[in-house]
Design a protein around this motif. Structure first.
Motif, mmCIF file in Angstrom:
data_model
loop_
_atom_site.group_PDB
_atom_site.id
_atom_site.type_symbol
_atom_site.label_atom_id
_atom_site.label_comp_id
_atom_site.label_asym_id
_atom_site.label_seq_id
_atom_site.Cartn_x
_atom_site.Cartn_y
_atom_site.Cartn_z
ATOM 1 N N ILE A 175 0.822 -1.207 0.000
ATOM 2 C CA ILE A 175 0.000 0.000 0.000
ATOM 3 C C ILE A 175 0.854 1.255 0.000
ATOM 4 N N ARG A 176 1.823 1.322 0.913
ATOM 5 C CA ARG A 176 2.616 2.552 1.014
ATOM 6 C C ARG A 176 3.437 2.770 -0.256
ATOM 7 N N GLU A 177 4.002 1.717 -0.796
ATOM 8 C CA GLU A 177 4.794 1.862 -2.024
ATOM 9 C C GLU A 177 3.922 2.387 -3.170
ATOM 10 N N HIS A 178 2.704 1.890 -3.254
ATOM 11 C CA HIS A 178 1.795 2.343 -4.305
ATOM 12 C C HIS A 178 1.456 3.824 -4.121
ATOM 13 N N LEU A 179 1.184 4.220 -2.882
ATOM 14 C CA LEU A 179 0.860 5.620 -2.613
ATOM 15 C C LEU A 179 2.052 6.526 -2.908
ATOM 16 N N ASP A 180 3.242 6.077 -2.550
ATOM 17 C CA ASP A 180 4.443 6.881 -2.841
ATOM 18 C C ASP A 180 4.624 7.065 -4.340
ATOM 19 N N SER A 181 4.323 6.021 -5.118
ATOM 20 C CA SER A 181 4.475 6.144 -6.572
ATOM 21 C C SER A 181 3.435 7.098 -7.148
ATOM 22 N N LEU A 182 2.236 7.091 -6.592
ATOM 23 C CA LEU A 182 1.205 8.023 -7.048
ATOM 24 C C LEU A 182 1.585 9.461 -6.691
ATOM 25 N N ALA A 183 2.115 9.652 -5.487
ATOM 26 C CA ALA A 183 2.533 10.994 -5.076
ATOM 27 C C ALA A 183 3.637 11.524 -5.984
ATOM 28 N N ALA A 184 4.543 10.659 -6.387
ATOM 29 C CA ALA A 184 5.633 11.076 -7.279
ATOM 30 C C ALA A 184 5.110 11.511 -8.642
ATOM 31 N N LYS A 185 3.922 11.038 -9.002
ATOM 32 C CA LYS A 185 3.309 11.423 -10.274
ATOM 33 C C LYS A 185 2.420 12.663 -10.140
ATOM 34 N N GLY A 186 2.356 13.225 -8.947
ATOM 35 C CA GLY A 186 1.559 14.422 -8.738
ATOM 36 C C GLY A 186 0.127 14.166 -8.328
ATOM 37 N N ILE A 187 -0.211 12.925 -8.012
ATOM 38 C CA ILE A 187 -1.565 12.611 -7.570
ATOM 39 C C ILE A 187 -1.791 13.200 -6.181
ATOM 40 N N ARG A 188 -2.938 13.863 -5.995
ATOM 41 C CA ARG A 188 -3.237 14.481 -4.705
ATOM 42 C C ARG A 188 -4.269 13.694 -3.893
ATOM 43 N N HIS A 189 -5.196 13.070 -4.587
ATOM 44 C CA HIS A 189 -6.267 12.343 -3.901
ATOM 45 C C HIS A 189 -6.318 10.904 -4.420
ATOM 46 N N VAL A 190 -6.458 9.950 -3.499
ATOM 47 C CA VAL A 190 -6.434 8.540 -3.877
ATOM 48 C C VAL A 190 -7.689 7.846 -3.355
ATOM 49 N N VAL A 191 -8.555 7.437 -4.275
ATOM 50 C CA VAL A 191 -9.744 6.670 -3.916
ATOM 51 C C VAL A 191 -9.312 5.259 -3.520
ATOM 52 N N VAL A 192 -9.831 4.773 -2.391
ATOM 53 C CA VAL A 192 -9.399 3.493 -1.819
ATOM 54 C C VAL A 192 -10.457 2.422 -2.049
ATOM 55 N N ASP A 193 -10.056 1.307 -2.631
ATOM 56 C CA ASP A 193 -10.918 0.132 -2.729
ATOM 57 C C ASP A 193 -10.954 -0.595 -1.387
ATOM 58 N N ALA A 194 -12.144 -1.006 -0.962
ATOM 59 C CA ALA A 194 -12.279 -1.811 0.256
ATOM 60 C C ALA A 194 -13.637 -2.488 0.234
ATOM 61 N N THR A 195 -13.640 -3.794 0.427
ATOM 62 C CA THR A 195 -14.902 -4.541 0.464
ATOM 63 C C THR A 195 -15.094 -5.285 1.775
ATOM 64 N N GLU A 196 -14.062 -5.300 2.627
ATOM 65 C CA GLU A 196 -14.144 -5.955 3.932
ATOM 66 C C GLU A 196 -13.475 -5.068 4.978
#
Length: 406
Positions: A175-196
């Protein structure tokens, strides 16, 4: 201390319940605090505003005011709470408020609350397995939700890029690695998938470094479970005395709950078709309350079917909902003066009107009557118990159980 800002009063009650359930000592405040406001010892404080339907600029200003106060009280992490059905319009207010509080940092967008049937998959929000756009929320009078794709919905509310934390990553442990990669691309908001619920707990544990997180009560509860060592909060004792039920929500759940309550207790509907003058409507309700109060629980409500709501708007005009909320607030005040010690309220806007009319600014969060619906106790020698119920929450017999004789 965790600081939380909710965009309506029942949303504040809902998230406060989730935090308390995890063992936190929780204080719930209604409305904007001032510099002199002080808190008892607690682990979390929730500031419940009424910003969901405000113009975006006002919602941002009120939220930032609350954030500054929370920081002054020692809150070192902020949680922005909105409804698990992402109630908003293309103009806001979730996007503009999230932009303001995140202040340039990456943050999560996570309304999922699996225990209440709200799940997110591939960025799409589902309500009891039905896409949001096909749920009753598509007919909401203020925030009709006709698009289930939250990446797309939020993208219309903010100028900043919106990304996705997909379910396979949530469950894959990166999770953290994915968020760090999104932040490096300039992403500001991240919608989170969760079903449980386990998905939310994994997200909570992987994002303790984020100073600002946004979502529904589900993720807030997961954050509390991930950071709290206390097993259970101490039980609260409710005051004995008469109860009054006040309902303004027109949700299917509330209408079903009203059916059961009205089969048990005397009730009076504030009906603009019968009495269209707002003051006459209030005085009629006062007269009924004066006659029936004291012989057991009573129910006063403006909740109505779609056809009844259309007829009410035709009779009273475009501000019908607001006028009815204010009327129920005045009825609450009258009931408390007559001796009511438990006030049960159905509907977010109605709850805001009731707490405002009663002058209730701060409460201690007690036990839940139903999941996400806690009793709240005012402080002082003669406490008042409030149950502030979101329209869609609670079992069919909730109002009967909450108002039943004690």
């Amino acid at each position: 201390m965790l600081g939380c800002i909710a965009d309506d009063h029942t949303g504040g009650s809902d998230v406060a319940a989730a935090l308390r359930r995890a063992g936190m000592r929780v204080v719930l405040r209604f409305g904007l605090p001032n510099a002199e406001t002080r808190l008892p010892d607690c682990d979390a404080v929730v500031v419940a505003l009424k910003t969901r339907a405000l113009p975006a600029a006002e919602a941002v200003a009120h939220t930032l005011h609350a954030r500054r106060w929370l920081a002054s009280q020692g809150a070192d992490r902020l949680y922005l709470k909105y409804c698990s059905t992402f109630d908003s319009t293309d103009d806001g207010n979730i996007g503009p408020v999230a932009d303001a509080v995140a202040d340039g940092a990456l943050t999560l967008i996570c309304p999922a609350s699996p225990e209440h049937g709200r799940t997110t998959y591939l960025g799409h929000l589902f309500v009891d397995g039905t896409p949001l756009s096909e749920s009753p929320m598509r007919h909401h009078p203020l925030t009709s939700m006709t698009d289930s794709n939250l990446v797309r919905v939020l993208g219309r509310q903010t100028p900043h890029p919106v990304g996705l934390l997909p379910l396979d990553v949530v469950r894959g442990g990166a999770i953290r690695e994915h968020l760090d990669s999104l932040a490096a691309k300039g992403i500001r908001h991240v919608v989170v998938d969760a079903t449980e619920d386990a998905d939310l707990l994994a997200v909570a544990r992987a994002t303790v470094h984020l100073p600002v997180v946004t979502g529904g009560a589900g993720l807030a509860g997961a954050i509390a479970r991930a950071t709290t060592t206390t097993a259970q909060a101490e039980p609260a004792t409710l005051p004995s005395g008469p109860a009054v039920v006040l309902a303004g929500s027109c949700s299917a759940a509330t209408l079903a709950q009203l059916d059961q309550a009205l089969a048990r207790f005397p009730g009076h509907r504030l009906d603009p078709v019968r009495t269209s003058d707002p003051e006459d409507l209030v005085q009629e309700a006062f007269a009924w309350l004066d006659e029936h109060f004291g012989d057991g629980p009573v129910v006063l409500y403006s909740s109505a079917s779609p056809d009844q709501r259309a007829a009410a708007r035709a009779a009273m005009g475009p501000h019908t909902s607001e006028l009815l909320e204010q009327a129920l607030g005045r009825v609450a005040e009258r009931a408390v003066k007559l001796g009511a010690r438990r006030v049960v309220v159905a509907g977010g806007e109605t709850s805001g009107a009731v707490t405002t009319a009663l002058g209730v600014e701060q409460v201690l969060v007690g036990d839940e009557a139903d999941r996400g619906v806690p009793w709240c106790l005012t402080t002082g020698d003669d406490p008042l118990a409030l149950l502030l119920k979101s329209g869609n929450f609670g079992g069919p017999d909730l109002l009967v159980r909450a108002a039943g004789d004690r």
